[in-house]
Enzyme design. Sequence first.
Site, PDB file in Angstrom:
ATOM      1  N   TYR A   5      -3.844   1.488  15.917  1.00  0.00           N
ATOM      2  CA  TYR A   5      -2.739   1.489  16.655  1.00  0.00           C
ATOM      3  C   TYR A   5      -2.993   1.259  18.204  1.00  0.00           C
ATOM      4  O   TYR A   5      -2.222   0.783  18.878  1.00  0.00           O
ATOM      5  CB  TYR A   5      -2.033   2.864  16.440  1.00  0.00           C
ATOM      6  CG  TYR A   5      -1.590   2.962  15.002  1.00  0.00           C
ATOM      7  CD1 TYR A   5      -0.421   2.335  14.777  1.00  0.00           C
ATOM      8  CD2 TYR A   5      -2.234   3.433  14.158  1.00  0.00           C
ATOM      9  CE1 TYR A   5       0.216   2.318  13.683  1.00  0.00           C
ATOM     10  CE2 TYR A   5      -1.705   3.466  12.615  1.00  0.00           C
ATOM     11  CZ  TYR A   5      -0.321   2.930  12.498  1.00  0.00           C
ATOM     12  OH  TYR A   5       0.018   2.915  11.329  1.00  0.00           O
ATOM     13  N   GLU A  49      -7.397   8.189   6.772  1.00  0.00           N
ATOM     14  CA  GLU A  49      -7.515   8.975   8.129  1.00  0.00           C
ATOM     15  C   GLU A  49      -8.098  10.259   7.928  1.00  0.00           C
ATOM     16  O   GLU A  49      -7.311  11.308   8.252  1.00  0.00           O
ATOM     17  CB  GLU A  49      -6.060   8.736   8.909  1.00  0.00           C
ATOM     18  CG  GLU A  49      -5.729   7.359   8.931  1.00  0.00           C
ATOM     19  CD  GLU A  49      -4.334   7.239  10.078  1.00  0.00           C
ATOM     20  OE1 GLU A  49      -3.950   8.345  10.505  1.00  0.00           O
ATOM     21  OE2 GLU A  49      -4.194   6.304  10.298  1.00  0.00           O
ATOM     22  N   ARG A  59       0.640  -1.376   0.079  1.00  0.00           N
ATOM     23  CA  ARG A  59      -0.052  -0.020   0.204  1.00  0.00           C
ATOM     24  C   ARG A  59       0.968   1.204  -0.176  1.00  0.00           C
ATOM     25  O   ARG A  59       1.757   1.404   1.026  1.00  0.00           O
ATOM     26  CB  ARG A  59      -0.998   0.004   1.343  1.00  0.00           C
ATOM     27  CG  ARG A  59      -1.873   1.018   1.539  1.00  0.00           C
ATOM     28  CD  ARG A  59      -2.795   1.132   2.523  1.00  0.00           C
ATOM     29  NE  ARG A  59      -3.262   2.387   2.662  1.00  0.00           N
ATOM     30  CZ  ARG A  59      -3.183   3.449   3.687  1.00  0.00           C
ATOM     31  NH1 ARG A  59      -2.794   2.945   4.889  1.00  0.00           N
ATOM     32  NH2 ARG A  59      -3.813   4.653   3.580  1.00  0.00           N
ATOM     33  N   ASN A  83      -7.145   1.478  10.069  1.00  0.00           N
ATOM     34  CA  ASN A  83      -5.871   1.584  10.797  1.00  0.00           C
ATOM     35  C   ASN A  83      -6.120   1.639  12.033  1.00  0.00           C
ATOM     36  O   ASN A  83      -6.666   2.375  12.557  1.00  0.00           O
ATOM     37  CB  ASN A  83      -5.279   3.077  10.169  1.00  0.00           C
ATOM     38  CG  ASN A  83      -5.155   3.163   8.790  1.00  0.00           C
ATOM     39  OD1 ASN A  83      -5.339   2.250   7.929  1.00  0.00           O
ATOM     40  ND2 ASN A  83      -4.567   4.324   8.248  1.00  0.00           N
ATOM     41  N   HIS A 111      -2.985  11.098   0.971  1.00  0.00           N
ATOM     42  CA  HIS A 111      -2.325  10.459   2.429  1.00  0.00           C
ATOM     43  C   HIS A 111      -1.652  12.024   2.668  1.00  0.00           C
ATOM     44  O   HIS A 111      -0.521  12.163   3.054  1.00  0.00           O
ATOM     45  CB  HIS A 111      -1.137   9.387   2.201  1.00  0.00           C
ATOM     46  CG  HIS A 111      -1.063   8.706   3.568  1.00  0.00           C
ATOM     47  ND1 HIS A 111      -1.357   7.400   3.758  1.00  0.00           N
ATOM     48  CD2 HIS A 111      -0.728   9.333   4.770  1.00  0.00           C
ATOM     49  CE1 HIS A 111      -0.794   7.175   5.083  1.00  0.00           C
ATOM     50  NE2 HIS A 111      -0.513   8.254   5.564  1.00  0.00           N
ATOM     51  N   GLU A 146      -3.600  -0.265   8.078  1.00  0.00           N
ATOM     52  CA  GLU A 146      -2.059   0.017   8.907  1.00  0.00           C
ATOM     53  C   GLU A 146      -2.506  -0.655  10.196  1.00  0.00           C
ATOM     54  O   GLU A 146      -3.485  -0.600  11.125  1.00  0.00           O
ATOM     55  CB  GLU A 146      -2.310   1.381   9.023  1.00  0.00           C
ATOM     56  CG  GLU A 146      -1.581   2.388   7.958  1.00  0.00           C
ATOM     57  CD  GLU A 146      -1.638   3.916   8.093  1.00  0.00           C
ATOM     58  OE1 GLU A 146      -1.387   4.139   9.170  1.00  0.00           O
ATOM     59  OE2 GLU A 146      -1.528   4.486   7.115  1.00  0.00           O
TER      60      GLU A 146
HETATM   61  C1  FCB Z   1      -0.953   6.903  10.741  1.00  0.00           C
HETATM   62  C2  FCB Z   1      -0.719   7.528   9.470  1.00  0.00           C
HETATM   63  C3  FCB Z   1       0.646   6.779   8.821  1.00  0.00           C
HETATM   64  C4  FCB Z   1       1.679   6.930  10.145  1.00  0.00           C
HETATM   65  C5  FCB Z   1       1.117   6.128  11.024  1.00  0.00           C
HETATM   66  C6  FCB Z   1       2.126   5.728  12.306  1.00  0.00           C
HETATM   67  O1  FCB Z   1      -1.843   7.613  11.369  1.00  0.00           O
HETATM   68  O2  FCB Z   1      -1.597   7.063   8.430  1.00  0.00           O
HETATM   69  O3  FCB Z   1       1.169   7.873   7.898  1.00  0.00           O
HETATM   70  O4  FCB Z   1       2.061   8.064  10.437  1.00  0.00           O
HETATM   71  O5  FCB Z   1       0.082   6.554  11.693  1.00  0.00           O
END
Ligand code: FCB
Length: 444
Positions: A294, A164, A75, A292, A119, A351
């Site tokens: 985290y 995002e 990607r 995405n 992006h 992500e």
């Molecule tokens: C996300 C972003 C990516 C990168 C990661 C760690 O929010 O999409 O570009 O910065 O975090």
Amino acid sequence: MATFPQGFTWGTATASYQVEGAVNEDGRGISIWDTFTATPGKVRNGNTGEIACDHYHRWRDDIALMQRLNISAYRFSIAWSRILPTGRGDANQKGIDFYSRLVDGLLAAGITPFVTLYHWDLPQALEDEDGWLRRGIASDFTAYADTVSRALGDRVKHWITFNEPWVFTWLGYAKGEHAPGRQSNNPGSALAATHHAYLAHGMSVPVLRQNSPDAKVGIALNLVPTDPASPKSDDAEAAAHFDGYFNRWYLDPLFRGHYPADMIELYEPYMPEIRPGDMQQIQVPLDFLGINYYTREVVAKGTQNPILGTEKVVPDGDYTSMDSEIYPEGLYNTLKRVHSEYNPKAIYITENGASFDDELTEDGRVHDDQRAAYLKAHFEAAARALEEGVPLKGYFVWSMMDNFEWAFGYGIRFGLYYVDYTTQRRILKDSGHYLAGVAKTNQT
Ligand code: FCB
């Protein structure tokens, strides 16, 4: 241990401004991130994306490095200002050629390209006309999507319109922490920017389908499952508001055709202009949702965010070098929730990854056990959701290599490859070895 089905897509992700460099080459126009990074005090250590990972020149080698990871998909994003240097008008053939060669190279290597159109690196010329605050930008984006998909749509079959939307609208137009750095402190700016980006999304999806027959089209949202700090009803309400602000504001329009009613009430003084037909346009059917993931958020009732009535709580736990709580259960919860409440046809994790203070040791390796453990735990959380019926099709690790981490610059490392920025040498980290095994065997 968990097992993934045969044919499951394993990939890695990057974004144009974070890896390409070559900001003045082959007719590329200036983007808001060039301007932002050149503004003193905006990015840690004054870092910029001028050289980044020099991927613009090293893409052939980088594809070989991807092959070593055994991944079947990559990607990446397209820099709008390489294609249309001032945001609209005539296409810059050299910019198109770069991405065209990259796509050919990936396909020849057996790696499926997943292309993100936006992006975050808006052409500066469009920002000078008020960027995402101007409704007409939706037409500019659609024309850009048309140009790109005419050029690549014969070979690219997976498209992501936006990455995002929460991040670039809130951080870029209200909080000022990301380009273009507008610190209006006014939620109305972020909500207007969001609405215009969503219009752009809705308008461009049919164009992508037309230019790219049989293509799968989606969007990538950053979802942050939100837990209340206690079972008290005040905290539950606070968590619902935070969830509305971060998650439902973005999910509901795509899958239900309206912004969430409880949030419209809270945002009453800040609501953007919504014209008849807007929401239908935004609700265009998607082939997949990109998630995405985290970390999660824990909130209590409070005054830190006066509109939401919330306060952030920092739970005990393990944290990354960016102070994100390591919480794999949140990925499972998010997948299950999105599936049951919104029911997208397919889901990709577009992500997931973690930053740690990696060190190149004397043996020439990077023993990032924490990252490998993070990935394993998240893979297993995803596998559990998959076994329970969530239509998860693929998983992209952020990131293929260390890169320019926005306002944090190069000090934050997310890569499967370690990048020595003085020599541009890439070194496969232990987590990269780990992913290579998982991608090969479909077992964690
Ligand atoms: C996300 C972003 C990516 C990168 C990661 C760690 O929010 O999409 O570009 O910065 O975090």
